[in-house]
Design an enzyme around this catalytic site. Structure first.
Site, PDB file in Angstrom:
ATOM      1  N   GLU A 269       0.887  -1.183   0.000  1.00  0.00           N
ATOM      2  CA  GLU A 269       0.000   0.000   0.000  1.00  0.00           C
ATOM      3  C   GLU A 269       0.907   1.209   0.000  1.00  0.00           C
ATOM      4  O   GLU A 269       1.396   1.631   1.049  1.00  0.00           O
ATOM      5  CB  GLU A 269      -0.869   0.008   1.266  1.00  0.00           C
ATOM      6  N   CYS A 303      -2.311   9.277   2.178  1.00  0.00           N
ATOM      7  CA  CYS A 303      -1.943   8.675   0.887  1.00  0.00           C
ATOM      8  C   CYS A 303      -2.977   9.078  -0.161  1.00  0.00           C
ATOM      9  O   CYS A 303      -2.668   9.128  -1.350  1.00  0.00           O
ATOM     10  CB  CYS A 303      -1.843   7.167   1.018  1.00  0.00           C
TER      11      CYS A 303
HETATM   12  P1  NAD Z   1       8.142   5.276   4.786  1.00  0.00           P
HETATM   13  O1  NAD Z   1       8.209   4.508   3.508  1.00  0.00           O
HETATM   14  O2  NAD Z   1       9.238   6.193   5.101  1.00  0.00           O
HETATM   15  O3  NAD Z   1       8.026   4.250   6.023  1.00  0.00           O
HETATM   16  C1  NAD Z   1       6.950   3.344   6.142  1.00  0.00           C
HETATM   17  C2  NAD Z   1       7.372   2.173   6.991  1.00  0.00           C
HETATM   18  O4  NAD Z   1       8.290   1.367   6.265  1.00  0.00           O
HETATM   19  C3  NAD Z   1       8.089   2.554   8.286  1.00  0.00           C
HETATM   20  O5  NAD Z   1       7.618   1.707   9.315  1.00  0.00           O
HETATM   21  C4  NAD Z   1       9.545   2.286   7.962  1.00  0.00           C
HETATM   22  O6  NAD Z   1      10.337   2.010   9.089  1.00  0.00           O
HETATM   23  C5  NAD Z   1       9.429   1.082   7.060  1.00  0.00           C
HETATM   24  N1  NAD Z   1      10.539   0.842   6.129  1.00  0.00           N
HETATM   25  C6  NAD Z   1      11.167   1.752   5.362  1.00  0.00           C
HETATM   26  N2  NAD Z   1      12.080   1.142   4.568  1.00  0.00           N
HETATM   27  C7  NAD Z   1      12.009  -0.179   4.840  1.00  0.00           C
HETATM   28  C8  NAD Z   1      12.689  -1.327   4.339  1.00  0.00           C
HETATM   29  N3  NAD Z   1      13.631  -1.238   3.416  1.00  0.00           N
HETATM   30  N4  NAD Z   1      12.352  -2.545   4.846  1.00  0.00           N
HETATM   31  C9  NAD Z   1      11.397  -2.666   5.793  1.00  0.00           C
HETATM   32  N5  NAD Z   1      10.731  -1.611   6.308  1.00  0.00           N
HETATM   33  C10 NAD Z   1      11.020  -0.377   5.827  1.00  0.00           C
HETATM   34  O7  NAD Z   1       6.721   6.035   4.761  1.00  0.00           O
HETATM   35  P2  NAD Z   1       6.158   7.138   5.770  1.00  0.00           P
HETATM   36  O8  NAD Z   1       6.888   8.414   5.564  1.00  0.00           O
HETATM   37  O9  NAD Z   1       6.022   6.572   7.130  1.00  0.00           O
HETATM   38  O10 NAD Z   1       4.644   7.286   5.222  1.00  0.00           O
HETATM   39  C11 NAD Z   1       4.284   8.080   4.143  1.00  0.00           C
HETATM   40  C12 NAD Z   1       4.110   7.263   2.874  1.00  0.00           C
HETATM   41  O11 NAD Z   1       3.193   6.188   3.097  1.00  0.00           O
HETATM   42  C13 NAD Z   1       3.502   8.080   1.753  1.00  0.00           C
HETATM   43  O12 NAD Z   1       4.150   7.749   0.555  1.00  0.00           O
HETATM   44  C14 NAD Z   1       2.048   7.613   1.722  1.00  0.00           C
HETATM   45  O13 NAD Z   1       1.400   7.806   0.492  1.00  0.00           O
HETATM   46  C15 NAD Z   1       2.209   6.171   2.057  1.00  0.00           C
HETATM   47  N6  NAD Z   1       0.964   5.591   2.570  1.00  0.00           N
HETATM   48  C16 NAD Z   1       0.249   4.776   1.742  1.00  0.00           C
HETATM   49  C17 NAD Z   1      -0.960   4.248   2.179  1.00  0.00           C
HETATM   50  C18 NAD Z   1      -1.777   3.365   1.274  1.00  0.00           C
HETATM   51  O14 NAD Z   1      -2.678   2.710   1.793  1.00  0.00           O
HETATM   52  N7  NAD Z   1      -1.525   3.307  -0.013  1.00  0.00           N
HETATM   53  C19 NAD Z   1      -1.440   4.539   3.460  1.00  0.00           C
HETATM   54  C20 NAD Z   1      -0.673   5.364   4.291  1.00  0.00           C
HETATM   55  C21 NAD Z   1       0.538   5.889   3.821  1.00  0.00           C
END
Ligand code: NAD
Length: 517
Positions: A269, A303
């Site tokens: 997502e 998002c």
């Molecule tokens: P982010 O990608 O920085 O982090 C999200 C999560 O992923 C965190 O828990 C982080 O620690 C983890 N993570 C990052 N790299 C990783 C890796 N290589 N392996 C395992 N885990 C890893 O995102 P953010 O800044 O927390 O959130 C914002 C983003 O999330 C925006 O792009 C938003 O659109 C998206 N989002 C999407 C949805 C959806 O349902 N499509 C919902 C909410 C947020």
């Protein structure tokens, strides 16, 4: 650091949730008793340090996985409707704790108190859905081509579901996954965002209490804390058959490769770049409300936030002027104060990204029509409050193609018929949410047709944000293709098995193949 007014307002909520926040303003980067470094939870509302949380070490992770594996042996044998009953009790607790949990979400993440409550309401809704689902994990039966044979499909739980979540929906996304996974018979290990670890602890405490009351192993719901490195422990782990990851496209690409390399399943997502098409037949008042809520709600950190408005040239100036007026009325400030429309961004890095986006759009030839800026002075000490901005831009600009997680709205014109607007709407790498504002049936149906929006969500006369749990949620292209929440999204949390039973004394082969001995 002295306890601020907002911190004091939240301390009651922490107490109700059973979290003891210690020593505001201490400890960064030091080690905890068990060797894991400490993670600071800092509120963007007022910059207060709420608490420090221990990061999970690889050794602790091993213990967590073993605990989860043991719990799965018990949980999978419990009839699904009984698992539903446990989820119902968990839901009772959420109802009881809706206000403190909503407040903590608001304070730790920075969204408005109303949106914090809304997030907990989403948890409640998905649990209600899951309770009903626990009696409906249906498989199909089919007619066998062989006489005296019966064929059917059944669904079994997968085992451990690894959940990685983003900061902007710190609790709802976990429950979308976990409520369904639990009734399906899975156990869950959750790694919340490192930016919102306290809400994770609050949820884990609620779940642990309910499992203990039912004399069930706590390992049905496990929590690990830390940054991406802790997440990688799960994505690399063959004992975790499904990784459900919510976050940026950058993260999703890494997770997909790691999980794919071990042929695990991932449910992704990821980021969106959502547009509303505004046609000559749109209702101006509804358009303005939908666009402003979509663009500035949660300070543009959903998002599904509205990033682009694609407006027919014949009404462009009218819509633009109405938006500029509406932006003039926005109140920005402490999200716990219900008079404010817009709260802070999550941290000062997010503020820098917002500033860079505004510079970039001008560099690429765009024009700011509502100038942004970072707010300073009383009430804005955290440095995370920004003014929502509007820029006139072209769809092909690099910055417009990119998701900036902040309240920046790009306006663009289309001419001719709705197909031109649809081409612009689809002309980005992401495919999460989309909307059209129109009272013209032909335009609405065209937008929803196979030649219309290419997104996972397509709305008519509603903005891009604010989905309900009953539908499957997710998007296409760089949004990752995953579906969570309602409809038949539960199937991803289970493995499907086809069973054929022969109740005769013969052994006929399929396709009429002869094999006589
Ligand atoms: P982010 O990608 O920085 O982090 C999200 C999560 O992923 C965190 O828990 C982080 O620690 C983890 N993570 C990052 N790299 C990783 C890796 N290589 N392996 C395992 N885990 C890893 O995102 P953010 O800044 O927390 O959130 C914002 C983003 O999330 C925006 O792009 C938003 O659109 C998206 N989002 C999407 C949805 C959806 O349902 N499509 C919902 C909410 C947020």
């Amino acid at each position: 650091m002295a306890e601020t007014q907002a911190y004091t307002a939240i301390s009651e909520a922490l107490k109700a949730l059973g979290i003891e926040a210690q020593n505001p303003g201490t400890s960064t980067g030091s080690k905890s008793m068990n060797g894991g470094s400490l993670l600071d939870s800092v509120s963007p509302v007022d910059g207060s340090h709420i608490a420090s949380v221990t990061q999970t070490t690889p050794q602790e992770y091993e213990q967590v996985v073993q605990t989860a594996q043991e719990a799965f042996k018990v949980w999978r044998l419990m009839p699904a409707p009984q698992r539903g009953e446990v989820v119902r009790q968990f839901n009772e607790e959420l109802r009881r704790l809706k206000e403190p949990l909503g407040k903590l979400v608001s304070y730790e993440m920075g969204k408005s108190y109303q949106e914090g409550l809304g997030e907990v309401q989403e948890m409640i809704d998905i649990c209600d859905f899951a309770v009903g689902l626990s009696r409906q994990l249906h498989g199909l039966t089919m007619h066998s081509e062989r006489p005296g044979h019966r064929m059917y499909e059944q669904y079994h739980p997968l085992g451990i579901v690894g959940i990685i979540s983003a900061f902007n929906f710190p609790v709802a996304v976990w429950s979308w996954n976990t409520a369904l996974a639990w009734v399906c018979g899975d156990v869950c290990i959750w790694k919340p965002s490192e930016k919102t670890p306290l809400t994770g602890i609050a949820c884990q405490k609620i779940a642990a209490r309910v499992f203990a009351k039912n004399k069930l192993p706590e390992g049905i719901s496990c929590l690990i804390n830390g940054d991406y490195k802790v997440g990688e422990l799960m994505t690399q782990d063959e004992r975790v058959p499904l990784i459900s990851a919510t976050g940026s496209t950058r993260m999703g690409k890494q997770v997909a490769q790691t999980v794919g390399a071990r042929l695990g399943k991932s449910l992704l997502e990821l980021g969106g770049n959502n547009a509303i098409i505004v046609t000559p037949d749109s209702d101006l008042k509804m358009t303005v409300i939908g666009a402003v809520f979509g663009a500035v709600g949660t300070a543009g950190q959903r998002c599904t936030s509205t990033r682009r408005l694609i407006i027919h040239e014949s009404i462009y100036d009218k819509v633009k002027n109405a938006l500029v007026d509406a932006y003039g009325q926005l109140r920005i400030g402490n999200p716990l104060d219900e008079k404010n429309h817009v709260g802070p961004l999550i941290d000062t890095d997010a503020v820098k990204n917002y500033q860079k986006a505004l510079e970039k759009v001008v560099e690429e030839g765009g024009k700011l029509i509502v100038e942004g800026g970072v707010l300073e002075g009383e009430g804005y000490e955290s440095g995370c409050y920004v003014k929502p901005a509007i820029a006139e831009a072209e769809n092909h600009f690099e910055i417009v193609q990119h998701e900036t997680f902040a309240p920046v709205l790009y306006l663009m014109k289309y001419s001719g018929d709705v197909d031109n607007a649809i081409a612009l709407q689809n002309g980005v790498r992401q495919g999460l949410s989309s909307a059209i504002m129109t009272n013209n049936l032909r335009e609405a149906e065209r937008f929803l047709s196979v030649a219309g929006s290419d997104c996972g969500i397509a709305n008519v006369n509603i903005g891009t944000s604010g989905a309900e749990i009953g539908g499957a949620f997710g998007g296409e292209k760089e949004t990752g293709g995953g579906r969570e929440s309602g409809s038949d999204a539960w199937k991803v949390y289970m493995r499907r098995q086809t069973n054929t039973i022969n109740y005769t004394t013969e052994l006929p082969l399929a396709q009429g193949i002869k094999f006589d001995l």
